[in-house]
Write a protein that holds these residues in place. Structure first.
Motif, mmCIF file in Angstrom:
data_model
loop_
_atom_site.group_PDB
_atom_site.id
_atom_site.type_symbol
_atom_site.label_atom_id
_atom_site.label_comp_id
_atom_site.label_asym_id
_atom_site.label_seq_id
_atom_site.Cartn_x
_atom_site.Cartn_y
_atom_site.Cartn_z
ATOM 1 N N ASN A 186 -33.082 -52.134 -53.026
ATOM 2 C CA ASN A 186 -33.336 -52.161 -51.551
ATOM 3 C C ASN A 186 -32.094 -52.482 -51.051
ATOM 4 O OD1 ASN A 186 -33.685 -53.726 -49.081
ATOM 5 N ND2 ASN A 186 -36.289 -53.593 -49.441
ATOM 6 N N LYS A 187 -31.540 -51.519 -50.158
ATOM 7 C CA LYS A 187 -30.466 -51.636 -49.387
ATOM 8 C C LYS A 187 -30.007 -52.872 -48.774
ATOM 9 C CE LYS A 187 -31.752 -48.521 -45.539
ATOM 10 N NZ LYS A 187 -31.717 -47.207 -45.284
ATOM 11 N N LYS A 188 -31.030 -53.442 -47.731
ATOM 12 C CA LYS A 188 -30.920 -54.528 -47.280
ATOM 13 C C LYS A 188 -30.927 -55.752 -48.168
ATOM 14 C CE LYS A 188 -33.606 -52.951 -43.253
ATOM 15 N NZ LYS A 188 -34.763 -52.577 -42.342
ATOM 16 N N ILE A 189 -31.636 -56.077 -49.146
ATOM 17 C CA ILE A 189 -31.313 -56.951 -50.126
ATOM 18 C C ILE A 189 -29.847 -56.939 -50.684
ATOM 19 C CG2 ILE A 189 -32.255 -58.059 -52.239
ATOM 20 C CD1 ILE A 189 -34.997 -57.219 -51.665
ATOM 21 N N ALA A 190 -29.497 -55.762 -50.980
ATOM 22 C CA ALA A 190 -28.057 -55.587 -51.638
ATOM 23 C C ALA A 190 -27.153 -56.229 -50.655
ATOM 24 C CB ALA A 190 -28.025 -54.118 -51.887
ATOM 25 N N LEU A 191 -27.421 -55.571 -49.445
ATOM 26 C CA LEU A 191 -26.243 -56.052 -48.332
ATOM 27 C C LEU A 191 -26.181 -57.540 -48.206
ATOM 28 C CD1 LEU A 191 -24.461 -55.683 -46.034
ATOM 29 C CD2 LEU A 191 -26.385 -55.254 -44.402
ATOM 30 N N ASN A 192 -27.497 -57.934 -48.252
ATOM 31 C CA ASN A 192 -27.461 -59.841 -47.944
ATOM 32 C C ASN A 192 -26.802 -60.379 -48.933
ATOM 33 O OD1 ASN A 192 -28.873 -59.659 -45.552
ATOM 34 N ND2 ASN A 192 -30.977 -59.630 -46.326
ATOM 35 N N GLN A 193 -27.295 -59.863 -50.293
ATOM 36 C CA GLN A 193 -26.402 -60.517 -51.517
ATOM 37 C C GLN A 193 -24.919 -60.412 -51.222
ATOM 38 O OE1 GLN A 193 -28.264 -60.949 -55.226
ATOM 39 N NE2 GLN A 193 -26.515 -59.693 -56.222
ATOM 40 N N LEU A 194 -24.484 -59.271 -50.875
ATOM 41 C CA LEU A 194 -23.074 -59.201 -50.804
ATOM 42 C C LEU A 194 -22.443 -60.085 -49.772
ATOM 43 C CD1 LEU A 194 -20.385 -57.767 -51.433
ATOM 44 C CD2 LEU A 194 -21.049 -55.924 -49.696
#
Length: 246
Positions: A186-194
């Protein structure tokens, strides 16, 4: 105006996926498979030319010599055999760089070798010895708090790495690919992790506990089917958080 935060985004390429040409313009360094899990002189040169076109730093991506399991299984070899294999993979990569008058910037281990060298001293020693034997001093991308980081830190330049698209356990090891939720698609979860790791220097682990994590290079896997979509989403968002990829 706040100072901009500079980060490196790296991806594993040259692994026979169809999205390398789409990923390359979105990253600042790449790890090119060099014959252990996949790859040969022809595929390395192709990846290097693509990296040169987009001004992306290039690194060798050695693995256990195990094409059958794409380098994702732990295989038993002596320390001497492993050192030799890693040395040969890096030299193949180095010679390809030489043909194109390019500089090998770094080494980043692949798959099971990456995970095992993070915790096993003889394996970490084999990696460091193989790199030193090449006579080059590339940067070694290492997991924070790992045995590999400890073994390499006085001998090689190191850069701490974290993952954009993989879930973490509390000890900062990666959740096994056999488990549900190991891959972040999920792109939003990936961005949040970063953002969490870059700004707060911590990561939300798979059981929901925040653990301290400092890194300056961030990996996305080229064989992850949403890699291009995730990268584009992240890169569009980073400027508003004062982060630049370089």
């Amino acid at each position: 105006m706040h100072n901009k935060i500079k980060i490196d985004i790296n991806a594993d390429l040259g692994e026979g996926m169809s999205n390398d040409a789409q990923i390359m313009p979105l990253i600042s360094s790449c790890n090119i498979a060099c014959g252990g899990h996949v790859g040969n002189e022809m595929t390395i040169l192709k990846s290097l030319k693509l990296a040169k076109k987009h001004n992306v730093k290039v690194g060798a991506h050695p693995s256990f010599p195990d094409k059958d399991n794409f380098g994702r299984a732990l295989i038993t070899m002596t320390k001497k055999e492993l050192t030799r294999s890693i040395y040969e993979q890096i030299m193949l990569f180095y010679n390809c760089c030489d043909q194109l008058k390019m500089k090998m910037h770094h080494v980043k281990l692949h798959g099971a070798l990456y995970n095992y060298a993070a915790k096993d001293a003889p394996t970490a020693d084999a990696v460091v010895e193989a790199i030193l034997e090449t006579g080059e001093r590339p940067v070694l991308y290492v997991p924070p708090n790992s045995v590999l980081a400890e073994k390499a830190k006085n001998l090689l330049p190191i850069k701490y790495e974290a993952f954009i698209d993989r879930a973490y356990n509390e000890d900062l090891s990666l959740v096994s690919r056999k488990e549900n939720g190991a891959l972040i698609q999920n792109k939003k979860i990936a961005l949040n992790q970063l953002l969490n790791i870059v700004i707060d220097q911590s990561v939300n682990t798979v059981i929901g506990v925040e653990v301290s994590l400092k890194a300056s290079t961030f990996c996305i896997h080229g064989d992850q089917k949403n890699a291009v979509e995730i990268l584009k989403f992240i890169i569009d968002d980073l400027p508003q958080n004062n982060i630049i990829v370089s």
